[in-house]
Enzyme design. Structure first.
Site, PDB file in Angstrom:
ATOM      1  N   ASN A  59      40.553  42.876  43.389  1.00 37.42           N
ATOM      2  CA  ASN A  59      39.649  43.822  44.054  1.00 37.42           C
ATOM      3  C   ASN A  59      38.475  44.259  43.178  1.00 37.42           C
ATOM      4  O   ASN A  59      37.690  45.098  43.578  1.00 37.42           O
ATOM      5  CB  ASN A  59      40.427  45.066  44.495  1.00 37.42           C
ATOM      6  N   LYS A  60      38.344  43.681  41.977  1.00 37.90           N
ATOM      7  CA  LYS A  60      37.309  44.141  41.048  1.00 37.90           C
ATOM      8  C   LYS A  60      35.973  43.428  41.302  1.00 37.90           C
ATOM      9  O   LYS A  60      35.852  42.573  42.170  1.00 37.90           O
ATOM     10  CB  LYS A  60      37.764  43.926  39.611  1.00 37.90           C
TER      11      LYS A  60
END
Length: 380
Positions: free
Chosen positions: A190-191
Site C-alpha cells: 500500500n506504500k
C-alpha cells in the site's frame, strides 16, 4: 451496473515491473542476493541522499535493525509518537525496551517537538536518558526535524526516522529518510512504491550499514564454514522483489504527482463542507500525499466520521479511520504517555480517503459524491 471497488491505496504495477521481474527470474538470481538487489539499494540511496541502503524483508525489519544499531537493549526507553502504525512501537518491544509515547502537534499531525525536548530534558536531568527517539513521517509528511535533530544532538540521543510512508517527501529540501542515525522505508503493497513487501534501512553511517547488512543475513562470519558470533536475522530482500522495486522507482515521480493531484482534488471538492478540515501541510517541507486525510466535526458536519465510513463502504469504497494511537491500544496500556488529547482527537474524527496513484477521475468523483451525500442528508 455494480461499480468496481475503490481501494484505499492499492499497488500500482505494470508492464515495466513485469519485464524486470521476468528478466531477474530468467537470470536465475532467485535469492536474497543479486544484481537487481545491488542496483535497487544504490538507486534508493541516491534518491534519499545517503551513502548506504540495505534492502530488507520489511520496514519493520529495518526499524528493528536501526534500533539495534542505536544500541537499544532490554530495559531501555525509546521515545515514540503515539500516533503511528503499531510497527513503530513493536520494534522497540522486540528488544525488550519500553516505548514512551508522545502526543502529536495539530500543525502537521507529527510528533510534537516541544514534547520531545521536554521529555529528553526531564529524563536526562534524572540521569535516565532514553536510548533513542523515533520520529514518524505521518501520512507522507516529514516531522519537524529542525528542533528534533537539535534536541537529540544536544542530549546525545540517537534519532531514527520512520519514513515508511514518506519516500519522495522532503524537509527543508532534504529528502525523507536522510535524518538521524538511520532512516526506514517501507515497500509494502500500500506504500508509494511496492515490492510486494519489503523495506530499506538507509544511513550515512558506515558502521550502521555494515552491521545491519551483517545481522540481516543471520550474522554469518566470513569463514568457509558457518560461523556465528552474534544472533542474526533472516531479513534480506529477494532479488526478484528488488527487480520490481527498480521498475517502481522509474515511475516514482509520476506516482507521487498522481497522489498529490488526488489530494488537491479532494480539498477542492470537499473543502467547502462545514466541519471538514484536511491534514495541514506544513510549510517546512513537501509531502508526498501518500494518503489524503481529513477530520470531521460531527456537530458542524451533521454526521460522524463513522457514518461517512459506512456510506463509503456501502458504495464499494474503502476508507479507514486514521491511526488509533498506541497509548489507546490494549497491548501498550502499561506504557508511559505524555499528552494524548491531540492524537486521540485525530483518531476519533480522522478519515483516510482512497489515494492510490492509479485512481481515476471517475473514482475520485465517486468518493467525493458519497461524502457530500452524507452531509446533504444530515442537513436536509
Amino acid at each position: 451496473m455494480t461499480e468496481t471497488r475503490i481501494w484505499l491505496s492499492p499497488p500500482d504495477v505494470g508492464e515495466l515491473e513485469r519485464k524486470l521481474l521476468l528478466e531477474a527470474f530468467d537470470s536465475n538470481w532467485v535469492a536474497p542476493v543479486g544484481p537487481d538487489l545491488d542496483a535497487f539499494e544504490a538507486q534508493v540511496a541516491e534518491i534519499v541522499g545517503v551513502r548506504h541502503a540495505v534492502a530488507l524483508s520489511s520496514g519493520t525489519a529495518a526499524l528493528h535493525l536501526a534500533l539495534v544499531a542505536a544500541g537499544v537493549r532490554r530495559g531501555d526507553t525509546v521515545l515514540v509518537p503515539s500516533f503511528t502504525f503499531a510497527a513503530t512501537a513493536n520494534a522497540v518491544m522486540y528488544l525488550g525496551a519500553r516505548p514512551v509515547f508522545l502526543d502529536s502537534t495539530t500543525a502537521s499531525w507529527n510528533v510534537d517537538p516541544a514534547l520531545v525536548v521536554e521529555e529528553l530534558k526531564r529524563r536526562c536531568a534524572k540521569g535516565r536518558p532514553p536510548r533513542a527517539v523515533i520520529a514518524v513521517d505521518m501520512y507522507g509528511q516529514c516531522a519537524d526535524y529542525g528542533p528534533l535533530v537539535d534536541a537529540c544532538d544536544r542530549y546525545g540521543v540517537a534519532l531514527i526516522e520512520d519514513a515508511a510512508e514518506a519516500l519522495g517527501a522532503s524537509y527543508a529540501g532534504k529528502p525523507a529518510g536522510s535524518f538521524g542515525l538511520a532512516g526506514v522505508l517501507s515497500f509494502n503493497g500500500n506504500k508509494i512504491i511496492t515490492t510486494g513487501g519489503g523495506g530499506m534501512l538507509v544511513t550515512d553511517d558506515d558502521g550502521v550499514a555494515r552491521r545491519a547488512r551483517h545481522l540481516s543475513t543471520q550474522a554469518r562470519e566470513p569463514f568457509p564454514h558457518y560461523e556465528h558470533r552474534s544472533v542474526g536475522y533472516n531479513y534480506r530482500l529477494s532479488n526478484l522483489l528488488a527487480a520490481v522495486g527498480r521498475g517502481q522507482l522509474q515511475r516514482l515521480d509520476s506516482m507521487i504527482a498522481a497522489r498529490r493531484e488526488t489530494g488537491h482534488f479532494y480539498r477542492a471538492a470537499l473543502g467547502d463542507l462545514p466541519g471538514v478540515t484536511f491534514m495541514p501541510i506544513a510549510e517546512y517541507g513537501r509531502a508526498n500525499y501518500w494518503l489524503t486525510c481529513l477530520l470531521i466535526d460531527p456537530e458542524r458536519f451533521g454526521a460522524s466520521r463513522d457514518r461517512v465510513l459506512e456510506r463509503l463502504a456501502a458504495h464499494a469504497i474503502e476508507a479507514r479511520p486514521t491511526w488509533k494511537p498506541m497509548h489507546l491500544q490494549p497491548v501498550f496500556r502499561d506504557c508511559v504517555m505524555r499528552g494524548g488529547d491531540v492524537c486521540a482527537d485525530l483518531f476519533r474524527r480522522g478519515l483516510c480517503l482512497p489515494s492510490g496513484s492509479a485512481l481515476t477521475e471517475h473514482d475520485r468523483e465517486r468518493v467525493a459524491t458519497a461524502v457530500r451525500a452524507v452531509a446533504a442528508e444530515a442537513n436536509a
